[in-house]
Design an enzyme around this catalytic site. Structure first.
Site, PDB file in Angstrom:
ATOM      1  N   CYS A  16      10.304   0.706   4.057  1.00  0.00           N
ATOM      2  CA  CYS A  16       9.294   1.215   4.987  1.00  0.00           C
ATOM      3  C   CYS A  16       8.006   0.395   4.995  1.00  0.00           C
ATOM      4  O   CYS A  16       7.962  -0.691   5.577  1.00  0.00           O
ATOM      5  CB  CYS A  16       9.017   2.681   4.643  1.00  0.00           C
ATOM      6  SG  CYS A  16       8.264   3.640   5.988  1.00  0.00           S
TER       7      CYS A  16
ATOM      8  N   LYS B  83       9.936   1.135  -4.865  1.00  0.00           N
ATOM      9  CA  LYS B  83       9.004   0.705  -3.825  1.00  0.00           C
ATOM     10  C   LYS B  83       7.691   0.186  -4.412  1.00  0.00           C
ATOM     11  O   LYS B  83       7.034   0.867  -5.212  1.00  0.00           O
ATOM     12  CB  LYS B  83       8.739   1.871  -2.878  1.00  0.00           C
ATOM     13  CG  LYS B  83       7.943   1.513  -1.622  1.00  0.00           C
ATOM     14  CD  LYS B  83       7.817   2.748  -0.734  1.00  0.00           C
ATOM     15  CE  LYS B  83       7.059   2.458   0.554  1.00  0.00           C
ATOM     16  NZ  LYS B  83       6.895   3.689   1.353  1.00  0.00           N
TER      17      LYS B  83
ATOM     18  N   GLU C 213      15.132   5.980   3.938  1.00  0.00           N
ATOM     19  CA  GLU C 213      14.263   6.263   2.799  1.00  0.00           C
ATOM     20  C   GLU C 213      14.199   7.776   2.584  1.00  0.00           C
ATOM     21  O   GLU C 213      14.339   8.565   3.525  1.00  0.00           O
ATOM     22  CB  GLU C 213      12.863   5.729   3.122  1.00  0.00           C
ATOM     23  CG  GLU C 213      11.793   6.046   2.098  1.00  0.00           C
ATOM     24  CD  GLU C 213      10.396   5.655   2.579  1.00  0.00           C
ATOM     25  OE1 GLU C 213       9.505   5.514   1.732  1.00  0.00           O
ATOM     26  OE2 GLU C 213      10.192   5.498   3.809  1.00  0.00           O
TER      27      GLU C 213
END
Length: 263
Positions: free
Chosen positions: A149, A112, A40
């Site tokens: 994440c 995200k 990321e």
């Protein structure tokens, strides 16, 4: 199919990060992977709390994506990596995963969904969340679900990706160090693999801020490759037969009684 997960730390020097991407993909390509997964925020690191990454963000036809496309075509491998993508709010871009095919063509982008507003940090101050929609890309004969994440803490997303056909969950991350955080990271990766009877391929940033521990986990929760704390990469072969055998022995996806509905 062979996957490589690459571990390194980015900085706020975008040119240096682009050079690192080209070098790291070239190193991992020596093992002839079909997919190289980078962490990321590989384009640029996060700002400190209260800061902004708005000025660092790029469009999907910017320099960072250009480097990914060139490296993929040069080495004949697909690539997944994280970047900050411009949004309608110039101060709060998207935290985006980009998937590029082995021919250098764009396969998909995932913005995200779950922003890291936890453990004393507030990612939503810097970034705009993406639409609640699972993103699955096809590479070779396999389907890969993209998540980032903090998404690991929300099993609904991984289940939605598997419902959309994903056989592998790809998880680039910059998992912040802290008490029990490394334990959480490894536990969630294993849990997402076991509960979805799928592979999980996680590439994490390391260094002073982030925990590293990049790894590939099979559908039974068995770790089949790992990096540790230092820079490097690890590779593993994904087996369609293994996936089929595990899902036959443990048909939990068929036995469930609930579906996932976005809020």
């Amino acid at each position: 199919m062979k996957i490589a997960v690459v571990q390194t730390a980015s900085s706020d020097d975008k040119a240096a990060n682009r050079e690192a991407v080209a070098r790291l993909v070239g190193e991992a390509a020596r093992d002839r992977p079909d997919l190289v997964v980078l962490p990321e925020a590989m384009m640029a690191d996060f700002a400190v709390a209260g800061g902004s990454v708005g000025a660092l963000a790029e469009a999907l036809d910017g320099e960072f994506v250009g480097v990914l496309r060139k490296a993929a075509a040069e080495h004949g491998t697909a690539i997944v990596a994280g970047m900050f993508e411009r949004s309608c709010d110039e101060d709060r871009p998207y935290n985006t995963l980009l998937a590029v095919g082995a021919d250098g063509e764009l396969l998909g982008a995932y913005r995200k969904i779950h922003l890291y507003d936890a453990f004393g940090y507030k990612e939503s101050d810097q970034l705009t969340p993406g639409d609640v929609s699972p993103v699955v890309v096809e590479i070779g004969a396999h389907k890969f679900g993209l998540m980032t994440c903090y998404d690991l803490r929300f099993p609904e997303l991984s289940r939605a990706l598997v419902d959309a056909g994903a056989e592998v969950l790809v998880v680039p991350a910059a998992w912040v160090r802290g008490p029990l955080k490394e334990f959480h990271w490894s536990t969630f990766l294993t849990a997402r693999a076991i509960e979805n009877t799928c592979y999980v391929a996680a590439a994490a940033q390391n260094g002073k801020k982030y925990c590293g521990l990049s790894q590939i986990v099979d559908p039974q929760g068995v770790g089949v490759a790992a990096v540790g704390e230092d820079d490097g990469y690890a590779t593993a072969e994904l087996s369609a037969d293994r996936l089929t055998e595990v899902r036959k022995r443990n048909p939990s996806l068929q036995n469930r009684r609930f579906t996932v509905t976005p809020r």
